[in-house]
Design a protein around this motif. Structure first.
Motif, PDB file in Angstrom:
ATOM      1  N   ALA A   1       2.136   2.499 -10.783  1.00  0.00           N
ATOM      2  CA  ALA A   1       1.380   3.693 -11.160  1.00  0.00           C
ATOM      3  C   ALA A   1      -0.108   3.389 -11.306  1.00  0.00           C
ATOM      4  CB  ALA A   1       1.923   4.262 -12.463  1.00  0.00           C
ATOM      5  N   LEU A   2      -0.454   2.115 -11.438  1.00  0.00           N
ATOM      6  CA  LEU A   2      -1.845   1.713 -11.622  1.00  0.00           C
ATOM      7  C   LEU A   2      -2.516   1.301 -10.316  1.00  0.00           C
ATOM      8  CD1 LEU A   2      -1.459  -0.394 -14.896  1.00  0.00           C
ATOM      9  CD2 LEU A   2      -2.141   2.011 -14.669  1.00  0.00           C
ATOM     10  N   ARG A   3      -1.785   1.362  -9.207  1.00  0.00           N
ATOM     11  CA  ARG A   3      -2.409   1.032  -7.916  1.00  0.00           C
ATOM     12  C   ARG A   3      -3.500   2.061  -7.636  1.00  0.00           C
ATOM     13  NH1 ARG A   3       1.775  -0.382  -5.377  1.00  0.00           N
ATOM     14  NH2 ARG A   3       1.276  -2.623  -5.312  1.00  0.00           N
ATOM     15  N   PRO A   4      -4.713   1.639  -7.281  1.00  0.00           N
ATOM     16  CA  PRO A   4      -5.822   2.590  -7.139  1.00  0.00           C
ATOM     17  C   PRO A   4      -5.634   3.523  -5.951  1.00  0.00           C
ATOM     18  CG  PRO A   4      -6.486   0.418  -6.384  1.00  0.00           C
ATOM     19  CD  PRO A   4      -5.130   0.248  -7.028  1.00  0.00           C
ATOM     20  N   THR A   5      -6.335   4.636  -6.010  1.00  0.00           N
ATOM     21  CA  THR A   5      -6.301   5.592  -4.902  1.00  0.00           C
ATOM     22  C   THR A   5      -6.825   4.948  -3.633  1.00  0.00           C
ATOM     23  OG1 THR A   5      -6.666   7.382  -6.490  1.00  0.00           O
ATOM     24  CG2 THR A   5      -7.048   7.869  -4.168  1.00  0.00           C
TER      25      THR A   5
ATOM     26  N   PHE B   1       0.856  -1.187   0.000  1.00  0.00           N
ATOM     27  CA  PHE B   1       0.000   0.000   0.000  1.00  0.00           C
ATOM     28  C   PHE B   1       0.889   1.233   0.000  1.00  0.00           C
ATOM     29  CE2 PHE B   1       0.804  -0.856   4.483  1.00  0.00           C
ATOM     30  CZ  PHE B   1       1.046   0.390   5.021  1.00  0.00           C
ATOM     31  N   GLU B   2       0.340   2.333  -0.455  1.00  0.00           N
ATOM     32  CA  GLU B   2       1.063   3.604  -0.490  1.00  0.00           C
ATOM     33  C   GLU B   2       0.297   4.624   0.332  1.00  0.00           C
ATOM     34  OE1 GLU B   2       2.564   3.029  -5.134  1.00  0.00           O
ATOM     35  OE2 GLU B   2       1.506   4.857  -4.538  1.00  0.00           O
ATOM     36  N   MET B   3       0.989   5.610   0.876  1.00  0.00           N
ATOM     37  CA  MET B   3       0.355   6.716   1.589  1.00  0.00           C
ATOM     38  C   MET B   3       0.694   8.005   0.866  1.00  0.00           C
ATOM     39  SD  MET B   3      -1.363   5.375   4.052  1.00  0.00           S
ATOM     40  CE  MET B   3      -1.816   6.859   4.940  1.00  0.00           C
ATOM     41  N   LYS B   4      -0.325   8.614   0.283  1.00  0.00           N
ATOM     42  CA  LYS B   4      -0.155   9.890  -0.394  1.00  0.00           C
ATOM     43  C   LYS B   4      -1.190  10.861   0.149  1.00  0.00           C
ATOM     44  CE  LYS B   4       1.340   7.865  -4.811  1.00  0.00           C
ATOM     45  NZ  LYS B   4       1.015   7.731  -6.258  1.00  0.00           N
ATOM     46  N   ASN B   5      -0.787  12.087   0.336  1.00  0.00           N
ATOM     47  CA  ASN B   5      -1.747  13.113   0.731  1.00  0.00           C
ATOM     48  C   ASN B   5      -1.153  14.487   0.472  1.00  0.00           C
ATOM     49  OD1 ASN B   5      -0.308  12.162   3.458  1.00  0.00           O
ATOM     50  ND2 ASN B   5      -0.751  14.337   3.654  1.00  0.00           N
ATOM     51  N   SER B   6      -1.989  15.484   0.546  1.00  0.00           N
ATOM     52  CA  SER B   6      -1.531  16.856   0.385  1.00  0.00           C
ATOM     53  C   SER B   6      -0.623  17.248   1.546  1.00  0.00           C
ATOM     54  CB  SER B   6      -2.736  17.803   0.357  1.00  0.00           C
ATOM     55  OG  SER B   6      -3.684  17.399  -0.594  1.00  0.00           O
ATOM     56  N   THR B   7       0.230  18.239   1.303  1.00  0.00           N
ATOM     57  CA  THR B   7       0.937  18.867   2.416  1.00  0.00           C
ATOM     58  C   THR B   7      -0.094  19.605   3.260  1.00  0.00           C
ATOM     59  OG1 THR B   7       2.966  19.128   1.140  1.00  0.00           O
ATOM     60  CG2 THR B   7       2.672  20.587   3.038  1.00  0.00           C
ATOM     61  N   ILE B   8      -0.029  19.426   4.569  1.00  0.00           N
ATOM     62  CA  ILE B   8      -1.029  19.984   5.477  1.00  0.00           C
ATOM     63  C   ILE B   8      -0.374  21.017   6.380  1.00  0.00           C
ATOM     64  CG2 ILE B   8      -2.607  19.441   7.374  1.00  0.00           C
ATOM     65  CD1 ILE B   8      -2.701  16.556   6.160  1.00  0.00           C
ATOM     66  N   ARG B   9      -1.016  22.174   6.479  1.00  0.00           N
ATOM     67  CA  ARG B   9      -0.575  23.190   7.449  1.00  0.00           C
ATOM     68  C   ARG B   9      -1.769  23.543   8.324  1.00  0.00           C
ATOM     69  NH1 ARG B   9       1.262  27.928   4.458  1.00  0.00           N
ATOM     70  NH2 ARG B   9       3.012  26.586   3.910  1.00  0.00           N
ATOM     71  N   TYR B  10      -1.612  23.369   9.606  1.00  0.00           N
ATOM     72  CA  TYR B  10      -2.717  23.544  10.551  1.00  0.00           C
ATOM     73  C   TYR B  10      -2.375  24.631  11.555  1.00  0.00           C
ATOM     74  CZ  TYR B  10      -5.788  22.445  14.545  1.00  0.00           C
ATOM     75  OH  TYR B  10      -6.683  22.517  15.591  1.00  0.00           O
ATOM     76  N   GLY B  11      -3.352  25.498  11.871  1.00  0.00           N
ATOM     77  CA  GLY B  11      -3.151  26.478  12.928  1.00  0.00           C
ATOM     78  C   GLY B  11      -4.175  27.601  12.868  1.00  0.00           C
TER      79      GLY B  11
END
Length: 462
Positions: A263-267, A43-53
């Motif tokens: 590259a074909l692994r689903p989201t 499995f892969e972990m992808k996400n947006s860069t997050i800035r919280y505050g």
């Protein structure tokens, strides 16, 4: 080929020679093969860069300068355009010398028609970046506008999920996008998913690819203070179900087929050890802060915590995925008749969080047999006393605690209060069947009869 075989020989040698004591979790020899496995194995972990505050929105103009932006498309909706979240974004852009145009016609619960209108606006501007300020509808619309702006020759259905669309992978380079969520629910600021009502079939579908993920998510809890109580309520149940569904989804190494190319692994890949961490965090936050965040709108601690939980749930679902609650929700929302939700305008609408949670008690009674321990753990994290409970009771225990939250938040008593009757069930099943991307993430297979019973059991829930 010789070097490839040597690699596999080395892996087998390491497997045999490695420590096999209980402390290192030895579970027997691992069979290594050079053949592509039928089921996935990674499995892969992808996400947006997050800035919280608190107040972090003031930095968005500087971010766009850092991106080299010169002309920005800002997307929002007509309810937000005069409120503080959009004002703070535009002040930061102006202060930092960023030119922008505002599109404020985003449709709440967007349709393919509203998506296409936003795409036309984007194509008429020479934009080098996008900013979405709003809830999931705004962020999803902005993702679609960015995609079709970046691939102007694409047909609309090219990127829509199969079997409704062609499910074409995204190979074009999208423009930088910043997402500024103002609700605590969808987690769209971290995901590569864009959902809309496809009017032709009266059901939701979407576009799903990692390329759609915003480059940056600005998580500013101050924006949640403008949320009306009903919106906070329904959107909170979206977080609730995101966490439960990603936590109980089919495990990543039981989902198939394995991709022939990474590259074909689903989201949506199925539950995994990392997404489970986010799900547990979210369920703990919900247990402590959900009720407070709904009934005490000025409780900044509660609303800040739910805002962060929404983003964390987005990270979880953006990689693990969701299953039956969402799969059934799409036709429920898409076939709305006369139900009008408070604080959502005057047109008939079943808000997303409401359409998702209304079947949750029935869904988790159904899925509990797949992994009773995990369902009991989820119930415990939500505040249920699971001491002495039998595995066979897992579905009932989790269902009961879900109903307690629904009752406390005064959620409507099932599909019947949303305008549906048993006569509508066959059409709702018909609308759910195309949602194979979600149905296949359910930890148990389902027949049409199973879906029918789940919907019938959800006509009344209390």
């Amino acid at each position: 080929m010789a070097s490839r075989n040597r690699i596999f020989d080395l892996l087998r040698t390491i497997n045999v020679a490695s420590c096999q004591c209980p402390a290192h979790g030895y579970r027997g020899n691992v069979h290594v093969t050079s053949a592509t496995p039928v089921k996935d194995y990674a499995f892969e972990m992808k996400n947006s860069t997050i800035r919280y505050g608190l107040g972090v929105t003031r930095e968005i103009g500087m971010d766009l300068v850092n991106f080299g932006a010169k002309n920005v498309c800002v997307m929002t909706d007509s309810n937000l355009v005069s409120l503080s979240p959009i004002k703070s974004v535009l002040e930061s852009l102006t202060k930092n010398g960023i030119n922008y145009q505002v599109y404020d016609k985003v449709h709440v619960e967007p349709t393919d028609t509203s998506f296409k209108d936003a795409v036309r606006f984007a194509k008429n501007g020479k934009f080098d970046s996008f900013v979405a300020v709003g809830g999931g509808s705004v962020m999803d619309t902005c993702k679609a506008a960015n995609l079709y702006y970046s691939d102007p020759e694409a047909d609309f259905l090219d990127y829509v999920n199969a079997p409704i669309g062609r499910g074409k992978p995204v190979t074009v380079q999208l423009k930088p996008m910043i997402a500024v969520p103002t609700t605590s629910g969808t987690g769209s600021e971290t995901t590569g998913t864009s959902i809309f009502d496809f009017e032709e079939i009266h059901a939701k579908t979407g576009i799903s690819h990692a390329a759609l993920r915003p480059h940056l998510a600005i998580i500013d809890p101050l924006h949640t203070l403008t949320l009306p109580q009903t919106v906070s309520n329904y959107s909170g149940f979206d977080v609730f179900c995101h966490a439960l569904e990603s936590f109980t989804a089919i495990p990543y190494n039981e989902r198939g087929p394995a991709p022939s190319n990474p590259a074909l692994r689903p989201t949506y890949q199925g539950s995994n050890p990392i997404s489970d961490v986010w799900a547990r965090f979210c369920l703990q936050v919900i247990q402590k802060y959900f009720t407070r965040s709904v009934y005490k709108g000025d409780d900044i601690e509660a609303r800040s915590s739910m805002h962060l939980a929404s983003t964390m749930a987005g990270v979880g679902i953006g990689n693990a995925g969701v299953h039956l609650c969402h799969g059934l929700a799409y036709p429920i929302a898409g076939n709305v008749k006369t139900f009008v939700a408070k604080d959502y305008g005057t047109e008939p609408i079943i808000p997303h969080g409401l359409s998702v949670v209304v079947t949750a008690p029935a869904v988790f009674r159904f899925t509990a047999a797949s992994d009773p321990e995990k369902h009991l753990e989820a119930a415990n994290l939500l505040g249920a006393n699971t001491t002495g409970k039998k595995l066979a009771d897992a579905g009932a225990v989790l269902s009961d605690v879900i109903l307690k939250y629904m009752d406390a938040m005064k959620i409507e008593n099932g599909l019947s209060e949303l305008g549906y009757s048993s006569d509508d069930v066959p059409n709702l099943v018909k609308g759910a069947l195309p949602q194979q991307r979600l149905l296949q993430l359910t930890p148990l297979p389902q027949s049409e009869e199973d879906l029918t019973k789940l919907l019938e059991d959800s006509l009344t829930v209390y």
